[in-house]
Design a protein around this motif. Structure first.
Motif, mmCIF file in Angstrom:
data_model
loop_
_atom_site.group_PDB
_atom_site.id
_atom_site.type_symbol
_atom_site.label_atom_id
_atom_site.label_comp_id
_atom_site.label_asym_id
_atom_site.label_seq_id
_atom_site.Cartn_x
_atom_site.Cartn_y
_atom_site.Cartn_z
ATOM 1 N N GLY A 393 0.782 -1.218 0.000
ATOM 2 C CA GLY A 393 0.000 0.000 0.000
ATOM 3 C C GLY A 393 0.815 1.269 0.000
ATOM 4 O O GLY A 393 2.033 1.273 0.203
ATOM 5 N N VAL A 394 0.099 2.362 -0.228
ATOM 6 C CA VAL A 394 0.666 3.707 -0.287
ATOM 7 C C VAL A 394 -0.289 4.670 0.392
ATOM 8 O O VAL A 394 -1.418 4.319 0.726
ATOM 9 N N ALA A 395 0.143 5.913 0.562
ATOM 10 C CA ALA A 395 -0.719 6.929 1.160
ATOM 11 C C ALA A 395 -1.797 7.437 0.202
ATOM 12 O O ALA A 395 -2.946 7.612 0.609
ATOM 13 N N PRO A 396 -1.475 7.694 -1.081
ATOM 14 C CA PRO A 396 -2.510 8.215 -1.990
ATOM 15 C C PRO A 396 -3.614 7.198 -2.258
ATOM 16 O O PRO A 396 -3.423 5.987 -2.130
ATOM 17 N N GLU A 397 -4.768 7.718 -2.661
ATOM 18 C CA GLU A 397 -5.862 6.868 -3.110
ATOM 19 C C GLU A 397 -5.564 6.385 -4.531
ATOM 20 O O GLU A 397 -5.535 7.183 -5.467
ATOM 21 N N LEU A 398 -5.353 5.101 -4.700
ATOM 22 C CA LEU A 398 -5.146 4.529 -6.022
ATOM 23 C C LEU A 398 -6.485 4.260 -6.693
ATOM 24 O O LEU A 398 -7.507 4.058 -6.031
ATOM 25 N N CYS A 399 -6.493 4.233 -8.017
ATOM 26 C CA CYS A 399 -7.684 3.864 -8.769
ATOM 27 C C CYS A 399 -7.804 2.346 -8.843
ATOM 28 O O CYS A 399 -6.828 1.612 -8.682
ATOM 29 N N ALA A 400 -9.007 1.869 -9.124
ATOM 30 C CA ALA A 400 -9.258 0.431 -9.164
ATOM 31 C C ALA A 400 -8.386 -0.268 -10.188
ATOM 32 O O ALA A 400 -7.902 -1.378 -9.949
ATOM 33 N N SER A 401 -8.164 0.356 -11.339
ATOM 34 C CA SER A 401 -7.355 -0.275 -12.383
ATOM 35 C C SER A 401 -5.926 -0.512 -11.906
ATOM 36 O O SER A 401 -5.314 -1.534 -12.232
ATOM 37 N N THR A 402 -5.402 0.414 -11.105
ATOM 38 C CA THR A 402 -4.049 0.253 -10.564
ATOM 39 C C THR A 402 -4.005 -0.906 -9.580
ATOM 40 O O THR A 402 -3.090 -1.732 -9.604
ATOM 41 N N GLY A 403 -4.994 -0.965 -8.708
ATOM 42 C CA GLY A 403 -5.053 -2.065 -7.752
ATOM 43 C C GLY A 403 -5.165 -3.411 -8.430
ATOM 44 O O GLY A 403 -4.500 -4.380 -8.047
ATOM 45 N N LEU A 404 -6.010 -3.497 -9.450
ATOM 46 C CA LEU A 404 -6.177 -4.754 -10.185
ATOM 47 C C LEU A 404 -4.890 -5.169 -10.872
ATOM 48 O O LEU A 404 -4.546 -6.358 -10.932
ATOM 49 N N SER A 405 -4.158 -4.185 -11.413
ATOM 50 C CA SER A 405 -2.894 -4.464 -12.088
ATOM 51 C C SER A 405 -1.869 -5.054 -11.116
ATOM 52 O O SER A 405 -1.165 -6.017 -11.443
ATOM 53 N N ILE A 406 -1.791 -4.482 -9.924
ATOM 54 C CA ILE A 406 -0.845 -4.971 -8.920
ATOM 55 C C ILE A 406 -1.200 -6.403 -8.520
ATOM 56 O O ILE A 406 -0.336 -7.282 -8.421
ATOM 57 N N LYS A 407 -2.472 -6.658 -8.293
ATOM 58 C CA LYS A 407 -2.908 -8.000 -7.914
ATOM 59 C C LYS A 407 -2.603 -9.018 -9.016
ATOM 60 O O LYS A 407 -2.152 -10.140 -8.737
ATOM 61 N N LYS A 408 -2.850 -8.630 -10.247
ATOM 62 C CA LYS A 408 -2.650 -9.547 -11.369
ATOM 63 C C LYS A 408 -1.195 -9.960 -11.508
ATOM 64 O O LYS A 408 -0.882 -11.123 -11.818
ATOM 65 N N ARG A 409 -0.280 -9.034 -11.262
ATOM 66 C CA ARG A 409 1.141 -9.308 -11.452
ATOM 67 C C ARG A 409 1.821 -9.849 -10.211
ATOM 68 O O ARG A 409 2.973 -10.271 -10.267
ATOM 69 N N SER A 410 1.115 -9.853 -9.093
ATOM 70 C CA SER A 410 1.728 -10.291 -7.837
ATOM 71 C C SER A 410 2.083 -11.778 -7.881
ATOM 72 O O SER A 410 1.290 -12.605 -8.332
#
Length: 467
Positions: A393-410
């Protein structure tokens, strides 16, 4: 252990019936990489966790302890920051984890955000009570908008911050007392109580219910059990802003404080499992994710003209139903989780430098906008690994597409993406948002490309942790 007075308070949706303007960017200027149970910092470099006087430690194996306490808002403080009454309680929840001689703390506040001085004050409370190094304390907020603010620089004098600090002290004391051998497990479900909030109007992109937009419906659940298999804590990671009652004013003119959607969902979990279990809401990539149904909401007509309407007191039913739905799915998933001994407990932090822009103050949709460069910004990143699960995680509010991208590549089987760490910061919009000139892009201090750069850094950190 729970310290709470319910004599005059009700849960969301359960009683009579107070919003958002401030959200401070409380990100530290620089973060040094550390590791708990890893190789980046040796035991000689860091103070050992406390022993029996503060709950004890074990030579090896995961231990966990959870505590919570109400942030009391006495009537003598009201009205406070525009709020005139308290509909349901706000909480401080604290989870302590340790593996051998190291101890980590997760502090979750029912607040919109909190400045860096407030975060520092809370870290000192946890360090003093639990012996956790400041760098090993992760502070986050549920990002409910219907709470008073603690503006940056005001922590020492804010009456509300005094109440938050008192609650934190009680919660961490309970967590230390509750420390015990623990097992952990992970699960994922799905819940449709969030929606992309970006919609196209006749005047450009604005806020509403963007049913066709990107949305992450996954419900990440982490469960910590004691040796007998009883749940110590249930953590829920979901991508939504807790804004069902944002700016909604009641028929009698009241503007109530509420823990909103996060509070309602966690209240359902805790009701199901009883007083010995503490629920935690970890807000996900929520920048463009709104509750599907809000009390004060934007509507778009056939000509793509937008307007706003307030359901007022009727909004509590919307809150109750959506909180119950999210909480029910979290409990369903929790019941399927098989806990095991965690082989690894790591907390690693790093940072990435991105281009910055001057933040705008959007009041309506626009078709053209100039993003003004404003130097650079350091974005700290936290990654907590517990066995086969990881929280990034980070301090800024991420968009859903960014979160999905991180999960997909994890490379991890169970990956939670968190926003609003270290007290929270403004939106970090994805490239699509900048192209569309959405609210998230204008209401940001981060330039286009920042989200993608942060995601790439997180990907690298996860790969390194996995080895």
């Amino acid at each position: 252990m729970t310290v709470k007075d319910d004599s005059k308070k009700v849960q969301p949706g359960g009683g009579p019936v107070h919003r958002r303007s401030f959200l401070g960017g409380s990100v530290a200027a620089a973060v040094a990489a550390v590791s708990i149970g890893g190789t980046q910092a040796s035991a000689a470099d860091r103070k050992a966790a406390p022993t029996a006087a503060a709950g004890g430690t074990s030579a090896s194996g995961l231990r966990a302890g959870a505590g919570k306490a109400v942030i009391e808002i006495p009537s003598s403080l009201l009205p406070l920051d525009g709020f005139t009454t308290v509909h349901d309680d706000l909480y401080v929840r604290i989870l302590l984890l340790e593996d051998g001689s190291r101890r980590v703390a997760l502090v979750v506040l029912d607040m919109t955000s909190i400045g860096s001085d407030g975060v520092a004050a809370l870290r000192k409370i946890v360090t003093d009570a639990a012996g956790v190094e400041s760098a090993d304390i992760v502070v986050t907020v549920t990002h409910t908008f219907s709470t008073p603010h603690v503006n940056p620089g005001s922590a020492a004098t804010s009456p509300f911050m005094k109440q938050v600090s008192q609650a934190a002290s009680t919660a961490v004391t309970a967590a230390v007392k509750a420390l015990q051998p623990a097992r952990v497990g992970f699960g994922t479900g799905k819940c449709d109580v969030n929606v992309n909030r970006d919609v196209l109007t006749a005047d450009g992109w604005w806020l509403g219910t963007g049913e066709s937009g990107t949305s992450d419906k996954s419900v990440g659940v982490t469960r910590f059990d004691d040796a007998a298999g009883n749940p110590i804590a249930v953590l829920v990671n979901y991508a939504v802003q807790s804004s069902v009652m944002l700016d909604s004013v009641m028929a009698n003119g009241d503007h109530p404080v509420t823990a909103d959607l996060a509070g309602a969902a966690v209240a359902h979990i805790e009701k199901q499992y009883g007083v010995d279990t503490v629920g935690f809401f970890l807000v996900g990539a929520c920048s463009d994710q709104s509750p599907a149904f809000r009390s004060k909401r934007y509507t778009i007509d056939k000509d793509k003209k937008w307007s706003q309407t307030d359901a007022a007191d009727a909004g509590w039913l919307l809150l109750t139903v959506q909180g119950e739905r999210l909480g029910t799915e979290a409990v369903r998933v929790s019941q399927t989780v098989k806990t095991t001994a965690a082989a690894t407990l790591d907390l690693v932090t790093d940072s990435v430098t991105v281009d910055a822009v001057t933040m705008g103050r959007p009041t309506g949709p626009v078709k053209t906008y100039t993003f003004t460069p404003n130097g650079t910004a350091d974005v700290p990143i936290w990654v907590l690994r517990i066995g086969d699960g990881v929280f990034a995680g980070v301090a800024p509010e991420l968009c859903a597409s960014t979160g999905l991208s991180i999960k997909k590549r994890s490379p991890f089987a169970h990956t939670a993406v968190l926003s609003m760490l270290d007290g929270g910061a403004k939106s970090m919009a994805d490239s699509t948002s900048y192209a569309r000139i959405t609210y998230e892009a204008v209401n940001s201090t981060y330039a286009q490309g920042s989200a993608e750069k942060v995601a790439a850094k997180i990907d690298d950190m996860l790969d390194s942790l996995r080895g």
